[in-house]
Enzyme design. Structure first.
Site, mmCIF file in Angstrom:
data_model
loop_
_atom_site.group_PDB
_atom_site.id
_atom_site.type_symbol
_atom_site.label_atom_id
_atom_site.label_comp_id
_atom_site.label_asym_id
_atom_site.label_seq_id
_atom_site.Cartn_x
_atom_site.Cartn_y
_atom_site.Cartn_z
ATOM 1 N N ARG A 102 6.773 -9.354 -2.223
ATOM 2 C CA ARG A 102 8.064 -9.980 -1.971
ATOM 3 C C ARG A 102 8.017 -11.426 -2.438
ATOM 4 O O ARG A 102 7.194 -12.200 -1.970
ATOM 5 C CB ARG A 102 8.375 -9.905 -0.467
ATOM 6 N N THR A 106 13.122 -15.658 -3.278
ATOM 7 C CA THR A 106 14.310 -14.791 -3.412
ATOM 8 C C THR A 106 14.290 -13.652 -2.402
ATOM 9 O O THR A 106 15.316 -13.011 -2.171
ATOM 10 C CB THR A 106 14.361 -14.169 -4.820
ATOM 11 N N ASP A 198 3.737 -10.294 10.524
ATOM 12 C CA ASP A 198 3.468 -9.813 9.172
ATOM 13 C C ASP A 198 2.514 -8.621 9.251
ATOM 14 O O ASP A 198 1.343 -8.776 9.602
ATOM 15 C CB ASP A 198 2.860 -10.936 8.321
ATOM 16 N N ASP A 201 -0.728 -8.840 7.074
ATOM 17 C CA ASP A 201 -1.708 -9.790 7.610
ATOM 18 C C ASP A 201 -2.383 -9.233 8.853
ATOM 19 O O ASP A 201 -3.592 -9.431 9.053
ATOM 20 C CB ASP A 201 -1.027 -11.121 7.946
HETATM 21 N N1 URA Z 1 7.275 -7.628 6.421
HETATM 22 C C1 URA Z 1 6.506 -7.774 7.510
HETATM 23 O O1 URA Z 1 5.304 -7.578 7.461
HETATM 24 N N2 URA Z 1 7.082 -8.144 8.675
HETATM 25 C C2 URA Z 1 8.397 -8.364 8.771
HETATM 26 O O2 URA Z 1 8.878 -8.692 9.854
HETATM 27 C C3 URA Z 1 9.185 -8.224 7.616
HETATM 28 C C4 URA Z 1 8.603 -7.852 6.459
#
Ligand code: URA
Length: 207
Positions: A102, A106, A198, A201
């Protein structure tokens, strides 16, 4: 159409998964357990075929899953975290990978890898990505699959945002979505609230 899997074990494990203090090891294990349970629901309508077998007692007419035409498609990198649980349930499934990241400005997906088994047109493709946030990555991943010939596609995530679901359903109304939860919505960084942070992560222990 989105289906929320409300099984008590899924919901219990999701609560543990969301918690800030859950360790990397526990997070991974919970992802594995939840995704196995999700796979069980997602594959509920797999076609069966008759087979004659011998039990230690006698011959009988039994059933087995028809063919070996299943493909799990992991959207890198976080998809890897919910692939193993699915493979625990269907060890012989083929696996495809779609590399998308991602763009942090953007929030749009950028593709860097695409590798699928052959014969996609005759497989059920189950795309796995833990977080359906803006929906842009999911839309792009499924579009890449369809462009490569896939005809039957399902999408599995752990948590979806309503905004992302709307985007996904508008782009791919033919693809069923299975999720353990639909959360409140996105924050200004396109993270899901309350979410779990995330996912990549937390699965890989990176920051
Ligand atoms: N990706 C993630 O890992 N967590 C989110 O909240 C949104 C996208």
């Amino acid at each position: 159409m989105a289906t929320t899997i409300n099984h008590p074990l899924v919901q219990h494990k999701l609560t543990l998964l969301r918690q800030r203090e859950t360790t990397t090891g526990d997070f991974r294990q919970l992802c594995r357990e939840i995704s196995l349970l999700l796979a069980y629901e997602v594959l509920r309508d797999l076609p069966l075929e008759p087979v004659v077998i011998d039990t230690p007692m006698e011959r009988m007419d039994a059933v087995q899953v028809a063919g070996k035409k299943l493909c799990f498609v992991s959207v890198l990198r976080a998809g890897a975290g919910i692939l193993d649980g699915m493979l625990d349930l269907v060890p012989a499934a083929r696996i495809g990978h779609i590399g998308l990241y991602r763009d942090h400005e953007t929030h749009r997906p950028v593709s860097y890898y695409f590798k699928m088994p052959d014969d996609l047109a005759n497989r059920l493709c189950v795309v796995v990505d833990p977080m359906l946030a803006t929906g842009h990555s999911a839309v792009a991943a499924v579009q890449m699959l369809k462009d490569a010939g896939a005809k039957a596609v399902k999408f599995v995530c752990l948590i979806a945002a309503p905004e992302g679901l709307a985007v996904f359903e508008a782009a791919h109304p033919d693809v069923s979505v299975f999720t353990a939860a639909i959360d409140i919505g996105l924050d200004e960084n396109a993270y899901i609230r309350p979410g779990l942070g995330d996912a990549g992560d937390r699965i890989f222990g990176t920051k």
